[in-house]
Design an enzyme around this catalytic site. Structure first.
Site, PDB file in Angstrom:
ATOM      1  N   LYS A 256      50.798  70.289  67.555  1.00 14.38           N
ATOM      2  CA  LYS A 256      50.002  70.143  66.238  1.00 14.38           C
ATOM      3  C   LYS A 256      49.714  71.470  65.700  1.00 14.38           C
ATOM      4  O   LYS A 256      49.215  72.358  66.441  1.00 14.38           O
ATOM      5  CB  LYS A 256      48.635  69.255  66.619  1.00 14.38           C
ATOM      6  CG  LYS A 256      47.585  69.397  65.542  1.00 14.38           C
ATOM      7  CD  LYS A 256      46.461  68.633  65.792  1.00 14.38           C
ATOM      8  CE  LYS A 256      45.518  68.722  64.656  1.00 14.38           C
ATOM      9  NZ  LYS A 256      43.905  68.122  65.288  1.00 14.38           N
ATOM     10  N   ASP A 261      41.205  72.943  59.798  1.00 14.34           N
ATOM     11  CA  ASP A 261      41.046  71.506  59.878  1.00 14.34           C
ATOM     12  C   ASP A 261      39.376  71.451  59.268  1.00 14.34           C
ATOM     13  O   ASP A 261      38.500  71.515  60.113  1.00 14.34           O
ATOM     14  CB  ASP A 261      41.055  70.953  61.209  1.00 14.34           C
ATOM     15  CG  ASP A 261      40.609  69.508  61.287  1.00 14.34           C
ATOM     16  OD1 ASP A 261      40.436  68.827  59.947  1.00 14.34           O
ATOM     17  OD2 ASP A 261      40.617  68.805  62.019  1.00 14.34           O
ATOM     18  N   LYS A 268      34.114  67.829  57.935  1.00 14.90           N
ATOM     19  CA  LYS A 268      33.261  68.178  59.067  1.00 14.90           C
ATOM     20  C   LYS A 268      32.042  68.815  58.778  1.00 14.90           C
ATOM     21  O   LYS A 268      31.964  69.260  57.806  1.00 14.90           O
ATOM     22  CB  LYS A 268      33.992  69.145  59.853  1.00 14.90           C
ATOM     23  CG  LYS A 268      35.424  68.521  60.575  1.00 14.90           C
ATOM     24  CD  LYS A 268      36.016  69.523  61.534  1.00 14.90           C
ATOM     25  CE  LYS A 268      37.272  69.054  62.239  1.00 14.90           C
ATOM     26  NZ  LYS A 268      36.909  67.941  63.078  1.00 14.90           N
ATOM     27  N   ASP A 279      42.983  75.027  65.292  1.00 16.95           N
ATOM     28  CA  ASP A 279      43.635  73.729  65.447  1.00 16.95           C
ATOM     29  C   ASP A 279      45.228  73.721  65.428  1.00 16.95           C
ATOM     30  O   ASP A 279      45.820  72.547  65.203  1.00 16.95           O
ATOM     31  CB  ASP A 279      43.087  72.793  64.203  1.00 16.95           C
ATOM     32  CG  ASP A 279      42.909  71.315  64.662  1.00 16.95           C
ATOM     33  OD1 ASP A 279      43.039  70.868  65.751  1.00 16.95           O
ATOM     34  OD2 ASP A 279      42.893  70.337  63.683  1.00 16.95           O
ATOM     35  N   GLU A 340      43.680  63.764  61.299  1.00 18.99           N
ATOM     36  CA  GLU A 340      44.805  64.327  60.894  1.00 18.99           C
ATOM     37  C   GLU A 340      46.047  64.729  61.651  1.00 18.99           C
ATOM     38  O   GLU A 340      47.242  64.549  61.337  1.00 18.99           O
ATOM     39  CB  GLU A 340      44.441  65.351  59.800  1.00 18.99           C
ATOM     40  CG  GLU A 340      44.650  66.853  60.271  1.00 18.99           C
ATOM     41  CD  GLU A 340      43.166  66.957  61.370  1.00 18.99           C
ATOM     42  OE1 GLU A 340      42.338  66.255  61.232  1.00 18.99           O
ATOM     43  OE2 GLU A 340      43.510  67.909  62.125  1.00 18.99           O
ATOM     44  N   ARG A 342      47.109  63.279  64.331  1.00 21.89           N
ATOM     45  CA  ARG A 342      47.945  62.197  64.754  1.00 21.89           C
ATOM     46  C   ARG A 342      48.996  62.057  63.913  1.00 21.89           C
ATOM     47  O   ARG A 342      50.032  61.336  63.900  1.00 21.89           O
ATOM     48  CB  ARG A 342      47.119  61.071  65.172  1.00 21.89           C
ATOM     49  CG  ARG A 342      46.111  60.469  64.294  1.00 21.89           C
ATOM     50  CD  ARG A 342      45.068  59.631  64.833  1.00 21.89           C
ATOM     51  NE  ARG A 342      43.875  60.486  65.500  1.00 21.89           N
ATOM     52  CZ  ARG A 342      42.944  59.877  66.313  1.00 21.89           C
ATOM     53  NH1 ARG A 342      42.772  58.422  66.045  1.00 21.89           N
ATOM     54  NH2 ARG A 342      42.240  60.509  66.474  1.00 21.89           N
TER      55      ARG A 342
HETATM   56  N1  BES Z   1      40.780  69.206  65.438  1.00 21.07           N
HETATM   57  C1  BES Z   1      40.080  67.840  65.721  1.00 21.07           C
HETATM   58  C2  BES Z   1      39.616  67.869  66.954  1.00 21.07           C
HETATM   59  C3  BES Z   1      38.903  69.118  67.833  1.00 21.07           C
HETATM   60  C4  BES Z   1      37.812  68.971  67.591  1.00 21.07           C
HETATM   61  C5  BES Z   1      39.492  69.918  68.317  1.00 21.07           C
HETATM   62  C6  BES Z   1      36.849  70.214  68.358  1.00 21.07           C
HETATM   63  C7  BES Z   1      38.872  70.985  68.971  1.00 21.07           C
HETATM   64  C8  BES Z   1      37.530  71.121  68.828  1.00 21.07           C
HETATM   65  C9  BES Z   1      40.762  66.758  65.385  1.00 21.07           C
HETATM   66  O1  BES Z   1      41.482  66.750  64.056  1.00 21.07           O
HETATM   67  C10 BES Z   1      39.624  65.774  64.734  1.00 21.07           C
HETATM   68  O2  BES Z   1      38.695  65.900  63.857  1.00 21.07           O
HETATM   69  N2  BES Z   1      39.443  64.719  65.625  1.00 21.07           N
HETATM   70  C11 BES Z   1      38.338  63.852  65.074  1.00 21.07           C
HETATM   71  C12 BES Z   1      39.040  62.360  65.432  1.00 21.07           C
HETATM   72  C13 BES Z   1      37.981  61.359  64.830  1.00 21.07           C
HETATM   73  C14 BES Z   1      37.643  61.530  63.413  1.00 21.07           C
HETATM   74  C15 BES Z   1      38.658  59.836  65.133  1.00 21.07           C
HETATM   75  C16 BES Z   1      37.265  64.064  66.222  1.00 21.07           C
HETATM   76  O3  BES Z   1      37.423  64.235  67.156  1.00 21.07           O
HETATM   77  O4  BES Z   1      35.934  63.915  65.633  1.00 21.07           O
HETATM   78 ZN    ZN Z   2      42.440  68.888  63.800  1.00 20.10          ZN
HETATM   79 MN    MN Z   3      40.326  66.545  62.162  1.00 15.73          MN
END
Ligand code: BES
Ligand code: ZN
Ligand code: MN
Length: 491
Positions: A256, A261, A268, A279, A340, A342
């Site tokens: 990835k 992000d 966020k 990310d 995003e 996935r």
């Molecule tokens: N890049 C993030 C996940 C992440 C969070 C990595 C904190 C490292 C530290 C990912 O893209 C994300 O935002 N995931 C969401 C998924 C949700 C919307 C289903 C998450 O984990 O909140």
């Molecule tokens: Zn992400």
């Molecule tokens: Mn994300």
């Protein structure tokens, strides 16, 4: 950073710091060294006794110069019983702590023997790292050691030379992966990551192909395009191919590469968002693993896939509710633009499976849920194949990258059902690491061995440095991939 092997006696080695190890013995310690006279050893032991050294793992004792030793200073680090019981990771962490304590010293020599010389070299190399590219006066702060010498008894040098020489390519690769993660998001857009991939393997027998936004459109990479469409810095897909003559096993790696992000329209919270420059830790791991594997000339075929985009909110960004069509034809309802990773992975996985690799591994900073479940040091490992998953976990364990097997529960699949499209990009909130894995599994045909590694925790160290791990980007998964490649090549 230069790593080498030497057989000069420890007491005759000219260096800034001589690193010795000690193990607990009775109420004090026993020194593990060679090339030091009995009288010099008693002096060192007396100093350690004065300091109350116990030899416990990671305990660093800084001694000054000692008469009869050419080193300007001596550091003794406890290894606990790790050298007795063969606990390589505890030993590596101890050497790492010692070498981090050498910051400001240019030349460091570590005393080791045939059993641990390669581990000492690896740990010292990994510990001798910092990231100063963006300081206005990078020369000001004390630097980590630039020259690391591993001292072994002359009679043992030949037996460890080849193992120690394999360490430097791995250290360089991990350093580069950390650099890429640490690089600010305004200095590493998708096209920059693609350029970094090219330069990482320059001079190696690795073919690099880059899809720009036009080629992505031509080939139907709807996931990568949708995630990238909100950014003025367009997305890319990078393919790295290492295929030495005679190779039989084929390993495919997918990482990835979200260069930043924000979450997109499902934006966020502000706190900690800066961490999302990391990310692309999965992408960094894939690029750098291919680099190391090629430099080591490992006899297997490796294909790396790096889908990379910047996830931004803008008038052009994708919306929650959009339906997009992925490379394999699957339609996805994007219910949350922050899920995003996935989406970009789905396209790359769809491409990777068409080559039917013996093993396909994707690695991603995919879910906050992985951190909630496993903390910040342990990667979650999911798979459609128990033996592939065990193989990856065993490789990770061997190199000291903690991981833990996680399930892909079939009962989570209905939570990804979409009324409008084939599948939605978010499922059950509970078990968020697992529903992300179940989403990815949709893109893996039956019979394709596939492993998914969520490195949202271990890719980034937000706390103080420890052992050989710095603050910030850690380079997680590079060494696991090199080990998996070694295992597959030996099969
Ligand atoms: N890049 C993030 C996940 C992440 C969070 C990595 C904190 C490292 C530290 C990912 O893209 C994300 O935002 N995931 C969401 C998924 C949700 C919307 C289903 C998450 O984990 O909140
Ligand atoms: Zn992400
Ligand atoms: Mn994300």
């Amino acid at each position: 950073m230069n790593l080498s092997l030497a057989t000069t006696p420890a007491n005759a080695t000219s260096c800034d710091v001589l690193v010795l190890t000690a193990m607990p013995k009775g109420r004090g310690v026993t020194l593990m060294t060679h090339g030091v006279t009995a009288a010099q050893q008693s002096k060192i032991l007396a100093a350690l006794a004065t300091l109350g050294a116990t030899g416990k793992a990671g305990e660093v004792s800084k001694l000054g110069a000692m008469s009869g030793l050419k080193a300007k200073a001596v550091i003794v680090v406890g290894t606990g019983d790790s050298q007795k019981i063969g606990d390589a990771e505890t030993y590596r962490q101890a050497i790492g702590s010692a070498v981090r304590a050498c910051v400001g010293s240019r030349k460091v020599a570590v005393v080791a023997d045939r059993d641990n010389a390669a581990e000492a070299a690896l740990a010292a190399g990994l510990a001798a790292y910092d990231f100063r590219a963006f300081k206005s006066a990078p020369g000001k702060a004390p630097a980590p050691p630039a020259i690391v010498t591993i001292i072994v008894p002359a009679a043992q040098a030949e037996s460890v030379r080849s193992k120690v020489s394999q360490v430097q390519p791995v250290v360089k690769a991990v350093h580069l992966a950390r650099d890429l993660v640490n690089t600010p998001p305004n200095a590493l857009f998708p096209a920059d990551l693609a350029a970094a991939a090219k330069s990482a393997v320059a001079g190696q027998p690795v073919k690099v192909t880059v899809w720009d936004e036009k080629a992505l459109k031509r080939d139907g990479c709807g996931g990568i395009l949708a995630v990238g469409q909100g950014s003025s810095h367009p997305p890319r897909l990078v393919k790295l191919e290492y295929a030495p003559a005679g190779a039989t096993a084929h390993l495919a790696l997918v990482g990835k590469g979200i260069t930043f992000d924000t979450g997109g329209i499902s934006i966020k919270p502000a706190a900690g968002m800066d961490e999302m420059k990391g990310d692309m830790g999965g992408a960094a791991a894939v690029i750098c693993a291919v680099k190391a594997i090629a430099e080591l000339s490992l006899p297997l075929r490796v294909t790396g896939w790096v889908p990379t985009a910047e996830n931004m909110p803008s008038g052009d960004a994708q919306r929650p509710g959009d339906v997009i069509t992925m490379f394999d034809g699957t339609t996805v309802e994007v219910l949350n633009t922050d899920a995003e990773g996935r989406l970009v992975l789905a396209d790359a996985l769809g491409m990777a499976v068409k080559e039917h690799p013996d093993m396909l591994i994707d690695v991603a900073t995919l879910t906050g849920a992985a951190r909630v479940a496993l903390g910040s040091r342990i990667a979650g490992v999911m798979s459609n194949d128990d033996s592939a998953r065990s193989q990856v976990c065993a490789a990770a364990e061997l190199v000291g990258e903690p991981s833990w097997p996680m399930p892909l529960p079939a009962d989570l699949r209905p939570s990804l059902d979409s009324a409008t499209a084939d599948i939605a990009n978010i499922g059950d909130r509970f078990g968020g690491m697992l529903s992300a894995g179940v989403f990815l599994q949709h893109f893996i045909p039956k019979g394709q061995a596939w492993v998914h590694i969520d490195i949202a925790g271990p890719s980034w160290n937000d706390k103080a440095a420890y052992g050989y791990t710095p603050k910030g980007g850690t380079g997680a998964a590079v060494r696991t991939f090199v080990q998996v490649a070694n295992d597959l090549a030996a099969r």
